[in-house]
Write a protein that holds these residues in place. Sequence first.
Motif, mmCIF file in Angstrom:
data_model
loop_
_atom_site.group_PDB
_atom_site.id
_atom_site.type_symbol
_atom_site.label_atom_id
_atom_site.label_comp_id
_atom_site.label_asym_id
_atom_site.label_seq_id
_atom_site.Cartn_x
_atom_site.Cartn_y
_atom_site.Cartn_z
ATOM 1 N N TYR A 254 0.940 -1.326 0.338
ATOM 2 C CA TYR A 254 -0.212 -0.105 0.121
ATOM 3 C C TYR A 254 0.661 1.009 0.124
ATOM 4 C CZ TYR A 254 -3.025 3.611 1.290
ATOM 5 O OH TYR A 254 -4.002 4.632 1.492
ATOM 6 N N ASP A 287 -6.484 -3.846 0.452
ATOM 7 C CA ASP A 287 -7.476 -3.766 0.344
ATOM 8 C C ASP A 287 -8.119 -3.495 2.166
ATOM 9 O OD1 ASP A 287 -7.413 -4.784 -2.010
ATOM 10 O OD2 ASP A 287 -8.528 -6.784 -1.456
ATOM 11 N N HIS A 288 -7.459 -3.547 2.686
ATOM 12 C CA HIS A 288 -7.867 -2.957 4.128
ATOM 13 C C HIS A 288 -7.588 -1.339 4.098
ATOM 14 C CE1 HIS A 288 -8.369 -2.209 8.296
ATOM 15 N NE2 HIS A 288 -7.171 -1.927 8.692
ATOM 16 N N ASN A 290 -6.048 0.335 0.973
ATOM 17 C CA ASN A 290 -6.967 1.360 0.013
ATOM 18 C C ASN A 290 -8.232 1.705 -0.075
ATOM 19 O OD1 ASN A 290 -6.264 1.714 -2.653
ATOM 20 N ND2 ASN A 290 -6.712 0.603 -3.675
ATOM 21 N N HIS A 291 -8.860 2.747 0.135
ATOM 22 C CA HIS A 291 -9.814 3.492 -0.536
ATOM 23 C C HIS A 291 -10.196 4.064 -1.754
ATOM 24 C CE1 HIS A 291 -10.745 2.827 3.595
ATOM 25 N NE2 HIS A 291 -9.073 3.539 4.306
ATOM 26 N N GLN A 292 -8.890 3.428 -2.680
ATOM 27 C CA GLN A 292 -9.195 3.940 -4.189
ATOM 28 C C GLN A 292 -10.068 2.479 -4.508
ATOM 29 O OE1 GLN A 292 -8.755 7.154 -5.478
ATOM 30 N NE2 GLN A 292 -8.042 7.701 -2.663
ATOM 31 N N LYS A 293 -11.240 2.708 -4.841
ATOM 32 C CA LYS A 293 -11.389 0.933 -4.885
ATOM 33 C C LYS A 293 -11.821 0.490 -6.639
ATOM 34 C CE LYS A 293 -11.463 -0.729 -1.024
ATOM 35 N NZ LYS A 293 -11.029 -0.996 -0.066
#
Length: 318
Positions: A254, A287-288, A290-293
Amino acid sequence: MNKFKIGIDIGGTKIAYGLFNDKKEIVYRHRASTDPTTTIEKFVRDTVNDIEFILKENQLTKEHLQGIGMGFPSYVDFEQGLVVFTSNMINLNHFYARDTFQEYFPNSQILVDNDTNLAAIAEHRYGAGKNLKNFLYTALSTGIGSGFIINNDIFRGDYGGAGESGHMIINPEKGIQCGCENNGCFMSFASGSMIVKHIANELRNGRQSIIAEMVGGDFEKITAEHLNLAFTQGDPLAEQMLDQIGYYIGLYVYNMFMSLNFNTYIFGGGMVNFGEPLLERIQKSFDHFNHQKDQIIHLKKAELGNDFGIIGAVELLD
């Protein structure tokens, strides 16, 4: 006269040698054990002896040797051919490796680089990174290091130390002290050489695990292979340790993603033998955070097996 090259991959536990012909084919392999306490003088003597042995075994002389490429698990100043420091071989600090070996092989081209840079070069030309303009290669092994391929070329930084990412500090108040002389770097939480220390600490504090039985109660003998075997048998401590590795490497990915915005991350080294269970944990951790899905990353295993280091070392000579 045919011209041959030798690629040398110096790892935390072993040193791999490959003799290549002028068609870039590996015609001979040799392996030696790494002595983590070796001195510069002994390392040079042993390496020269190994090279001379390889030449003799193939009825060659120094005149047949066009070049020697060497990859160290170290902070390397490529322009000076200088090994600045090595966390797993602490006596090889400030070692002018290129000039030293040039004295023994004066008619051969000698080049020295960080081992993960060489792996990145090899994977870019022949492996999982082929046809990719940008990617990050990371070695998950005795230590943690990376090689940056940016615009189809290796990126070393101004001092040659780009890629010593395992020594990025994430929690200086916690963790086991690493060979970089800091606490709380990624290596201190997730490398092969350090995770076994976390396991040993848990066992000394009374934690039950089949790992203790595997080593007969001698916690100094614990290796990542014991961790892998215990994990396949459903050992709770082994699962916890793999969760720890996955968590911190996912956080590492990340941070790299936010810094460089690469979408491909290639992993090599012995820890990759955990396979999908480890990659799944890395992805979950990433994924936890990262908010740029809508921005997808790809986690890939290196494709060149145990030869990536010697291949990259010889590619360095082109």
